[in-house]
Scaffold this motif. Structure first.
Motif, PDB file in Angstrom:
ATOM      1  N   TRP A  56      46.141  50.535  39.731  1.00  0.00           N
ATOM      2  CA  TRP A  56      45.767  50.057  41.069  1.00  0.00           C
ATOM      3  C   TRP A  56      47.010  49.654  41.857  1.00  0.00           C
ATOM      4  O   TRP A  56      47.191  50.054  42.995  1.00  0.00           O
ATOM      5  N   LYS A  57      47.881  48.875  41.228  1.00  0.00           N
ATOM      6  CA  LYS A  57      49.105  48.424  41.906  1.00  0.00           C
ATOM      7  C   LYS A  57      50.012  49.604  42.251  1.00  0.00           C
ATOM      8  O   LYS A  57      50.634  49.617  43.311  1.00  0.00           O
ATOM      9  N   SER A  58      50.091  50.601  41.370  1.00  0.00           N
ATOM     10  CA  SER A  58      50.978  51.738  41.645  1.00  0.00           C
ATOM     11  C   SER A  58      50.445  52.600  42.787  1.00  0.00           C
ATOM     12  O   SER A  58      51.222  53.134  43.571  1.00  0.00           O
ATOM     13  N   ILE A  59      49.129  52.715  42.903  1.00  0.00           N
ATOM     14  CA  ILE A  59      48.538  53.463  44.014  1.00  0.00           C
ATOM     15  C   ILE A  59      48.695  52.655  45.305  1.00  0.00           C
ATOM     16  O   ILE A  59      48.992  53.211  46.361  1.00  0.00           O
ATOM     17  N   GLY A  60      48.476  51.357  45.198  1.00  0.00           N
ATOM     18  CA  GLY A  60      48.734  50.469  46.317  1.00  0.00           C
ATOM     19  C   GLY A  60      47.670  50.390  47.390  1.00  0.00           C
ATOM     20  O   GLY A  60      47.813  49.646  48.354  1.00  0.00           O
ATOM     21  N   LYS A  61      46.603  51.161  47.242  1.00  0.00           N
ATOM     22  CA  LYS A  61      45.539  51.125  48.250  1.00  0.00           C
ATOM     23  C   LYS A  61      44.275  51.756  47.677  1.00  0.00           C
ATOM     24  O   LYS A  61      44.317  52.448  46.664  1.00  0.00           O
ATOM     25  N   GLN A  62      43.186  51.520  48.360  1.00  0.00           N
ATOM     26  CA  GLN A  62      41.914  52.115  47.973  1.00  0.00           C
ATOM     27  C   GLN A  62      41.974  53.624  48.203  1.00  0.00           C
ATOM     28  O   GLN A  62      42.491  54.084  49.229  1.00  0.00           O
ATOM     29  N   LEU A  63      41.493  54.401  47.247  1.00  0.00           N
ATOM     30  CA  LEU A  63      41.421  55.844  47.427  1.00  0.00           C
ATOM     31  C   LEU A  63      40.211  56.143  48.303  1.00  0.00           C
ATOM     32  O   LEU A  63      39.074  55.869  47.917  1.00  0.00           O
ATOM     33  N   PRO A  64      40.425  56.680  49.499  1.00  0.00           N
ATOM     34  CA  PRO A  64      39.317  56.877  50.438  1.00  0.00           C
ATOM     35  C   PRO A  64      38.315  57.918  49.941  1.00  0.00           C
ATOM     36  O   PRO A  64      38.668  58.840  49.205  1.00  0.00           O
ATOM     37  N   ARG A  73      40.632  42.041  32.915  1.00  0.00           N
ATOM     38  CA  ARG A  73      40.045  40.784  32.443  1.00  0.00           C
ATOM     39  C   ARG A  73      40.497  39.607  33.305  1.00  0.00           C
ATOM     40  O   ARG A  73      39.941  38.530  33.238  1.00  0.00           O
ATOM     41  N   LYS A  74      41.558  39.826  34.085  1.00  0.00           N
ATOM     42  CA  LYS A  74      42.073  38.786  34.973  1.00  0.00           C
ATOM     43  C   LYS A  74      41.406  38.900  36.339  1.00  0.00           C
ATOM     44  O   LYS A  74      41.024  39.980  36.758  1.00  0.00           O
ATOM     45  N   LYS A  75      41.286  37.788  37.015  1.00  0.00           N
ATOM     46  CA  LYS A  75      40.801  37.806  38.399  1.00  0.00           C
ATOM     47  C   LYS A  75      41.959  38.256  39.276  1.00  0.00           C
ATOM     48  O   LYS A  75      43.012  37.631  39.284  1.00  0.00           O
ATOM     49  N   ILE A  76      41.781  39.363  39.964  1.00  0.00           N
ATOM     50  CA  ILE A  76      42.817  39.847  40.867  1.00  0.00           C
ATOM     51  C   ILE A  76      42.207  40.053  42.242  1.00  0.00           C
ATOM     52  O   ILE A  76      41.013  40.308  42.372  1.00  0.00           O
ATOM     53  N   ARG A  77      43.029  39.921  43.257  1.00  0.00           N
ATOM     54  CA  ARG A  77      42.565  40.110  44.638  1.00  0.00           C
ATOM     55  C   ARG A  77      42.478  41.589  44.938  1.00  0.00           C
ATOM     56  O   ARG A  77      43.452  42.323  44.751  1.00  0.00           O
ATOM     57  N   LEU A  78      41.333  41.990  45.408  1.00  0.00           N
ATOM     58  CA  LEU A  78      41.112  43.378  45.777  1.00  0.00           C
ATOM     59  C   LEU A  78      40.514  43.418  47.178  1.00  0.00           C
ATOM     60  O   LEU A  78      39.783  42.502  47.569  1.00  0.00           O
ATOM     61  N   PRO A  79      40.775  44.474  47.914  1.00  0.00           N
ATOM     62  CA  PRO A  79      40.166  44.581  49.240  1.00  0.00           C
ATOM     63  C   PRO A  79      38.652  44.757  49.148  1.00  0.00           C
ATOM     64  O   PRO A  79      38.122  45.182  48.119  1.00  0.00           O
ATOM     65  N   ARG A  83      35.548  47.423  43.591  1.00  0.00           N
ATOM     66  CA  ARG A  83      34.859  46.625  42.568  1.00  0.00           C
ATOM     67  C   ARG A  83      35.838  46.195  41.482  1.00  0.00           C
ATOM     68  O   ARG A  83      36.666  46.979  41.052  1.00  0.00           O
ATOM     69  N   LEU A  84      35.665  44.992  41.001  1.00  0.00           N
ATOM     70  CA  LEU A  84      36.398  44.498  39.845  1.00  0.00           C
ATOM     71  C   LEU A  84      35.402  44.343  38.715  1.00  0.00           C
ATOM     72  O   LEU A  84      34.367  43.692  38.864  1.00  0.00           O
ATOM     73  N   VAL A  85      35.687  44.975  37.584  1.00  0.00           N
ATOM     74  CA  VAL A  85      34.868  44.829  36.387  1.00  0.00           C
ATOM     75  C   VAL A  85      35.786  44.416  35.249  1.00  0.00           C
ATOM     76  O   VAL A  85      37.003  44.592  35.318  1.00  0.00           O
ATOM     77  N   SER A  86      35.191  43.870  34.187  1.00  0.00           N
ATOM     78  CA  SER A  86      36.028  43.338  33.113  1.00  0.00           C
ATOM     79  C   SER A  86      35.944  44.119  31.807  1.00  0.00           C
ATOM     80  O   SER A  86      36.655  43.788  30.868  1.00  0.00           O
ATOM     81  N   SER A  87      35.098  45.161  31.748  1.00  0.00           N
ATOM     82  CA  SER A  87      34.950  45.840  30.456  1.00  0.00           C
ATOM     83  C   SER A  87      34.454  47.275  30.608  1.00  0.00           C
ATOM     84  O   SER A  87      33.941  47.672  31.660  1.00  0.00           O
TER      85      SER A  87
END
Length: 167
Positions: A56-64, A73-79, A83-87
């Motif tokens: 995600w960090k290497s792409i740097g943006k949402q893939l349209p 597993r960590k809480k990270i800020r996303l636009p 979606r953030l999932v843990s498993s």
């Protein structure tokens, strides 16, 4: 409104690998092939893409044009809209109700975590050896898969479509 429910779960791994099984260098792809990027976009457009936080960090943006899912597993800020999932189980549960394909797009840890649930692989063979790569895919990652099709792309690239053997 008609609810579309899949009859079976299909999760697809999509990856580009070099001759020495490299997939990354310093958090990025260690090559640039326009044909591979076009193929990736055409193949995943309109579907879901699942990635780890490093990818995600290497792409740097949402893939349209795609449902973007980050596994961490960590809480990270996303636009908004990502979606953030843990498993793996969270993704499998999502896939059961998602009417289109779900593509696992990396990185190495995510591919490893999803190894038992990937039903099909789309593998672009990169025609070079990356001596200074720092991220590799295990040689055995396709041991349980067999060829289904081969697609020739520009830039002297070959894409193999493989499905899990049903013994």
């Amino acid at each position: 409104m008609r609810l579309c429910v899949k009859t079976s779960i299909v999760i697809i791994g999509i990856i580009a690998i070099s001759k020495n099984l490299a997939i990354g260098r310093k958090g990025k792809l260690p090559w640039h092939y326009s044909a591979d990027l076009r193929f990736f976009k055409q193949t995943t457009m309109g579907h879901a893409v699942v990635m780890g936080s490093t990818t995600w960090k290497s792409i740097g943006k949402q893939l349209p044009g795609r449902e973007n899912i980050v596994v961490s597993r960590k809480k990270i800020r996303l636009p908004e809209g990502v979606r953030l999932v843990s498993s793996v189980d969270d993704v499998v549960e999502f896939d059961e109700s998602f009417p289109k394909d779900v593509f696992i797009i990396g990185g190495a840890g995510v591919y490893e975590s999803f190894a038992d649930v990937i039903d099909r692989w789309i593998v672009t063979d990169i025609p070079e050896t990356i001596e200074d790569a720092d991220t590799f895919i295990p040689r055995s990652f396709l041991d349980e898969f067999e060829g289904e099709d081969v697609i020739e792309l520009d830039d002297n690239l070959r894409v193999r479509i493989l499905h899990r053997r049903r013994d």
